[in-house]
Write a protein that holds these residues in place. Structure first.
Motif, PDB file in Angstrom:
ATOM      1  N   SER A 272      26.185  43.039  49.500  1.00 32.58           N
ATOM      2  CA  SER A 272      26.998  42.577  48.378  1.00 32.58           C
ATOM      3  C   SER A 272      28.439  42.263  48.784  1.00 32.58           C
ATOM      4  CB  SER A 272      27.003  43.634  47.264  1.00 32.58           C
ATOM      5  OG  SER A 272      27.617  44.837  47.705  1.00 32.58           O
ATOM      6  N   ARG A 273      28.808  42.563  50.016  1.00 32.21           N
ATOM      7  CA  ARG A 273      30.184  42.322  50.463  1.00 32.21           C
ATOM      8  C   ARG A 273      30.165  41.364  51.655  1.00 32.21           C
ATOM      9  NH1 ARG A 273      32.942  48.206  50.674  1.00 32.21           N
ATOM     10  NH2 ARG A 273      34.792  46.906  50.963  1.00 32.21           N
TER      11      ARG A 273
ATOM     12  N   ALA B  61      22.320  47.844  50.029  1.00 32.51           N
ATOM     13  CA  ALA B  61      22.725  47.047  48.873  1.00 32.51           C
ATOM     14  C   ALA B  61      24.217  46.734  48.924  1.00 32.51           C
ATOM     15  CB  ALA B  61      22.368  47.788  47.582  1.00 32.51           C
ATOM     16  N   GLU B  62      25.024  47.714  49.288  1.00 31.25           N
ATOM     17  CA  GLU B  62      26.468  47.485  49.403  1.00 31.25           C
ATOM     18  C   GLU B  62      26.784  46.558  50.576  1.00 31.25           C
ATOM     19  OE1 GLU B  62      30.638  49.995  50.073  1.00 31.25           O
ATOM     20  OE2 GLU B  62      28.719  51.039  49.784  1.00 31.25           O
TER      21      GLU B  62
ATOM     22  N   ALA C  26      16.729  45.726  49.906  1.00 32.57           N
ATOM     23  CA  ALA C  26      17.826  45.107  50.653  1.00 32.57           C
ATOM     24  C   ALA C  26      17.589  45.209  52.156  1.00 32.57           C
ATOM     25  CB  ALA C  26      19.152  45.761  50.282  1.00 32.57           C
TER      26      ALA C  26
END
Length: 537
Positions: free
Chosen positions: A427-428, A423-424, A375
């Motif tokens: 993803s948002r 990654a978070e 990511a």
């Protein structure tokens, strides 16, 4: 099994009944050397090698020369050169560990008997290759062969091809420029064994390398005081790894080029110096990469107040590349160190046997880390955010302060740090206020009574912002919502930077609320209306 045993016995019997043994025919086995009082036992490969090395260990070069096929040496030179060639060949065998005794047969014909489940039959050999050494970029086989002269028993001797190239192979093994004063016999006697001479040379060499380390370290630290302040800190960080690399490299070069020591102390310290030098070199390379990226960042990256998003893109790419380079250097260095230490050979079989299970466990355990690494690379390539961008993440206003190897660091408006895994973060939804530039438009929402004169509010806003250098465009006032009780005005304000827009829109809101409260006694403040009906009697 019985049929296989019968076939093997028949093949062996046929070979034993062959009139001519499996040998190389020569005219004379003495090759012009005087007859020895005590001949070597050369009837089998193992016996020949053992007798040859025993004679060398006893310091009897002429006797050891009986194991050499000197046919490739001029006749007038054989007697004088044979003892030295024997000692040189023994040094090459022992120094390069070419003899694998488990593979040396003890049969006169060097017979190979296959395993019971093999299809081929036993066969004889007249040549055995012990190993290969490199000479002028080409491999040279070191081999022993079976020879026979007329009316004599076959013997095993070092091949004429090997003997002819022994002196050149010995010279190519780099005995050291300063090692000519050490006799070949003494070098053989101390090969693989500690000696007083080795301890003295190693101690003196370590002392010299220590003094060199101190000189380089102090020199770099003194140099850092003579340069600009920016370079001074960078040089001080390079002093320790640079001094260590030079000291380790000096030790290794002296051992390899000047004084070749073959004892265990020098060998172990040589390997240790190589490992230390490699690790220090990796450390130095990391420091240099970090310094170079810092220079690029400070040269090309501008403050948040400047309207140049390309510079933030450069800084983001530089930071990601730097971290990937650091990880690559660390992995390659550690892998090479483990390879040089022989850990791969020691644990290779067990690791391969359990590779499947270990791979599954590592893949499961490292999945979050690997996902964040990928990511992070995606952030650098796709460029959704850059270092210095102002974003709104999870309802928080923040500045992207750093894009690390596995997480993004956000500096919030309260000057705290929000650590978000890559990654978070991807993803948002992220609202980027400075994707295409620093200029930002913000909205001041002003609830008022629906009877208010909007043109009057526009006049007020114009008076508040008249001549303000923080504006990038003229403000706009719109009524976007209205009902029977309240109207909502939006005041669009464009400012030079996100931080400036935040401050400016707060100031405008404060002054507008004050104007509305004071205008005509607060007549146009939002209010709630109640209608009272009284029934007639």
């Amino acid at each position: 099994m019985l049929l296989w045993a019968a076939a093997v016995a028949q093949a062996v019997a046929q070979q034993e009944d062959t009139p001519e043994p499996f040998v190389f025919q020569v005219e004379d086995l003495s090759f012009g050397l005087p007859k020895a009082d005590e001949p070597l036992e050369l009837n089998t490969p193992r016996a020949a090698l053992e007798a040859f090395l025993d004679a060398v260990e006893a310091g009897d070069g002429p006797r050891a020369a009986q194991a050499l096929n000197l046919s490739s040496i001029p006749e007038e030179e054989r007697e004088s050169r044979a003892p030295t060639l024997a000692l040189m060949l023994a040094f090459l065998l022992l120094n390069h560990q070419l003899i694998d005794w488990a593979q040396i047969p003890d049969q006169p014909d060097a017979r190979v008997v296959p395993e019971t489940d093999a299809a081929e039959t036993p066969y004889r050999r007249r040549s055995i290759e012990l190993g290969q050494l490199e000479l002028d970029g080409r491999p040279v086989p070191i081999s022993i062969q079976r020879f026979r002269a007329e009316d004599t028993e076959p013997v095993w001797l070092f091949s004429p091809f090997t003997v002819e190239r022994t002196s050149r192979l010995y010279a190519a093994s780099r005995p050291g420029m300063l090692s000519g004063w050490v006799p070949l016999e003494e070098r053989l006697a101390t090969l693989g064994r500690p000696s007083l001479r080795e301890w003295l040379i190693v101690g003196g060499l370590l002392t010299i390398c220590g003094l060199l380390w101190l000189l380089v370290y102090r020199g770099v630290r003194l140099l850092s005081r003579q340069v600009a302040l920016y370079w001074a800190g960078w040089l001080r960080r390079l002093a320790f790894p640079l001094a260590t690399v030079l000291a380790a490299l000096t030790y290794r070069l002296v051992i390899d080029r000047l004084i070749t020591l073959t004892g265990p102390v020098a060998s172990n310290l040589g390997l240790a110096s190589e490992v230390v030098g490699l690790l220090a070199g990796a450390w130095l390379l990391v420091r240099m990469v970090s310094g170079a990226t810092l220079v690029l960042s400070e040269r090309y990256v501008v403050p948040l107040s400047s309207d140049d998003p390309d510079n933030r893109r450069i800084k983001t790419n530089v930071y990601v590349v730097r971290r990937l380079t650091v990880v690559l250097i660390a992995v390659v260095s550690i892998g090479y160190v483990l390879l040089r230490l022989g850990l791969f050979e020691t644990f290779g079989i067990s690791v391969l046997a359990s590779a499947g299970a270990i791979g599954v466990v590592v893949a499961i355990a490292a999945q979050p880390l690997l996902g964040n690494m990928v990511a992070g690379l995606q952030i650098a390539l796709s460029d959704p955010v850059r270092i210095g961008d102002v974003v709104v993440f999870d309802g928080r206003w923040a500045t992207v302060e750093d894009i690390a190897f596995a997480h993004t660091v956000l500096r919030t408006d309260t000057d705290t740090r929000l650590i978000v895994p890559h990654a978070e973060f991807l993803s948002r939804a992220v609202e980027n206020w400075s994707k295409e530039g620093e200029a930002v438009r913000r909205i001041v929402k002003l609830p008022v009574d629906y009877r208010i004169d909007v043109d009057l509010v526009r006049q007020w806003v114009g008076e508040i912002l008249d001549g303000d250098p923080r504006l990038t465009e003229a403000p706009t006032v719109e009524m976007v919502e209205v009902d029977c009780e309240v109207a909502v005005l939006w005041v669009w304000i464009g400012a030079t930077t996100p931080l400036t827009s935040w401050t400016l829109h707060n100031e405008v809101r404060e002054k507008l609320v004050s104007f509305v409260s004071e205008h005509e006694g607060g007549k146009f403040l939002p209010r709630k209306r109640y209608v009272s009906q009284r029934e007639s009697v």
